[in-house]
Motif scaffolding. Structure first.
Motif, PDB file in Angstrom:
ATOM      1  N   THR A 134      10.196  -0.126   7.111  1.00  0.00           N
ATOM      2  CA  THR A 134       9.776   0.167   5.742  1.00  0.00           C
ATOM      3  C   THR A 134       9.222  -1.117   5.120  1.00  0.00           C
ATOM      4  O   THR A 134       9.720  -2.213   5.397  1.00  0.00           O
ATOM      5  CB  THR A 134      10.959   0.664   4.870  1.00  0.00           C
ATOM      6  N   TYR A 135       8.186  -0.965   4.315  1.00  0.00           N
ATOM      7  CA  TYR A 135       7.655  -2.116   3.592  1.00  0.00           C
ATOM      8  C   TYR A 135       6.940  -1.653   2.340  1.00  0.00           C
ATOM      9  O   TYR A 135       6.544  -0.495   2.212  1.00  0.00           O
ATOM     10  CB  TYR A 135       6.732  -2.959   4.474  1.00  0.00           C
ATOM     11  N   SER A 136       6.801  -2.586   1.410  1.00  0.00           N
ATOM     12  CA  SER A 136       6.109  -2.313   0.159  1.00  0.00           C
ATOM     13  C   SER A 136       4.836  -3.160   0.110  1.00  0.00           C
ATOM     14  O   SER A 136       4.910  -4.380   0.260  1.00  0.00           O
ATOM     15  CB  SER A 136       7.006  -2.670  -1.027  1.00  0.00           C
ATOM     16  N   PRO A 137       3.676  -2.537  -0.104  1.00  0.00           N
ATOM     17  CA  PRO A 137       2.445  -3.322  -0.190  1.00  0.00           C
ATOM     18  C   PRO A 137       2.405  -4.221  -1.423  1.00  0.00           C
ATOM     19  O   PRO A 137       1.576  -5.113  -1.509  1.00  0.00           O
ATOM     20  CB  PRO A 137       1.345  -2.263  -0.229  1.00  0.00           C
TER      21      PRO A 137
ATOM     22  N   GLN B 173       4.445  -9.789  -1.005  1.00  0.00           N
ATOM     23  CA  GLN B 173       3.547 -10.662  -0.252  1.00  0.00           C
ATOM     24  C   GLN B 173       3.954 -10.817   1.210  1.00  0.00           C
ATOM     25  O   GLN B 173       3.101 -10.924   2.074  1.00  0.00           O
ATOM     26  CB  GLN B 173       3.491 -12.034  -0.905  1.00  0.00           C
ATOM     27  N   GLN B 174       5.230 -10.840   1.501  1.00  0.00           N
ATOM     28  CA  GLN B 174       5.693 -11.164   2.843  1.00  0.00           C
ATOM     29  C   GLN B 174       5.872  -9.903   3.699  1.00  0.00           C
ATOM     30  O   GLN B 174       6.962  -9.572   4.114  1.00  0.00           O
ATOM     31  CB  GLN B 174       6.999 -11.942   2.768  1.00  0.00           C
ATOM     32  N   THR B 175       4.764  -9.226   3.973  1.00  0.00           N
ATOM     33  CA  THR B 175       4.833  -8.001   4.767  1.00  0.00           C
ATOM     34  C   THR B 175       4.059  -8.108   6.076  1.00  0.00           C
ATOM     35  O   THR B 175       3.921  -7.128   6.791  1.00  0.00           O
ATOM     36  CB  THR B 175       4.284  -6.804   3.969  1.00  0.00           C
ATOM     37  N   THR B 176       3.583  -9.304   6.411  1.00  0.00           N
ATOM     38  CA  THR B 176       2.765  -9.487   7.602  1.00  0.00           C
ATOM     39  C   THR B 176       3.508  -9.071   8.871  1.00  0.00           C
ATOM     40  O   THR B 176       2.954  -8.365   9.713  1.00  0.00           O
ATOM     41  CB  THR B 176       2.303 -10.949   7.726  1.00  0.00           C
TER      42      THR B 176
ATOM     43  N   LEU C  52       6.493   2.020   1.039  1.00  0.00           N
ATOM     44  CA  LEU C  52       7.238   2.319  -0.179  1.00  0.00           C
ATOM     45  C   LEU C  52       6.355   2.208  -1.414  1.00  0.00           C
ATOM     46  O   LEU C  52       5.475   1.357  -1.482  1.00  0.00           O
ATOM     47  CB  LEU C  52       8.430   1.356  -0.304  1.00  0.00           C
ATOM     48  N   GLY C  53       6.615   3.039  -2.390  1.00  0.00           N
ATOM     49  CA  GLY C  53       5.870   3.021  -3.638  1.00  0.00           C
ATOM     50  C   GLY C  53       6.511   2.145  -4.691  1.00  0.00           C
ATOM     51  O   GLY C  53       6.130   2.185  -5.857  1.00  0.00           O
TER      52      GLY C  53
ATOM     53  N   ALA D 182      10.727  -5.771   3.083  1.00  0.00           N
ATOM     54  CA  ALA D 182      10.405  -5.109   4.354  1.00  0.00           C
ATOM     55  C   ALA D 182      11.657  -5.103   5.215  1.00  0.00           C
ATOM     56  O   ALA D 182      12.339  -6.114   5.352  1.00  0.00           O
ATOM     57  CB  ALA D 182       9.274  -5.851   5.053  1.00  0.00           C
ATOM     58  N   MET D 183      11.971  -3.944   5.799  1.00  0.00           N
ATOM     59  CA  MET D 183      13.186  -3.782   6.602  1.00  0.00           C
ATOM     60  C   MET D 183      12.851  -3.088   7.912  1.00  0.00           C
ATOM     61  O   MET D 183      11.911  -2.306   7.984  1.00  0.00           O
ATOM     62  CB  MET D 183      14.221  -2.940   5.863  1.00  0.00           C
TER      63      MET D 183
END
Length: 103
Positions: free
Chosen positions: A9-12, A15-18, A46-47, A52-53
């Motif tokens: 899961t991640y949220s756009p 910043q740290q979603t690479t 995620l909205g 990020a997990m």
């Protein structure tokens, strides 16, 4: 310890979603799907703002959940490798390495 499923899961908004995005691209690739056909992979965008997990479920039913925001891709791979190695010791103990046995 073999993996049964991975869910990322991640949220756009963060910043740290690479690492999360790269893992999603890697896990959903045809090469990974053909190499590990029994591995279930899923991901969720995620909205809302959340770290990020990755949630991993092993074949023995144990689950591990880890934040991906503070790891590089290589560091995350090292975490997964460590868990797999620990699981292999549980399923295939080496003579003299079983818990409670002194060699």
């Amino acid at each position: 310890r073999y993996l049964r499923s991975l869910h990322i899961t991640y949220s756009p908004e963060r910043q740290q979603t690479t690492v999360a995005r790269r893992m999603i691209m890697h896990l959903t690739s045809d090469a990974v799907k053909s190499k590990y056909p029994a591995l279930e992979t899923s991901w969720e965008m995620l909205g809302y703002s959340a770290p990020a997990m990755i949630e991993m479920e092993f074949v023995d039913g144990e689950r591990q959940r880890v934040s991906l925001e503070h790891f590089s891709r290589d560091e995350m791979q090292a975490v997964v490798d460590t868990w797999q190695l620990q699981g292999e010791y549980e399923y295939y103990p080496i003579l003299g390495m079983e818990p409670g046995v002194k060699g």
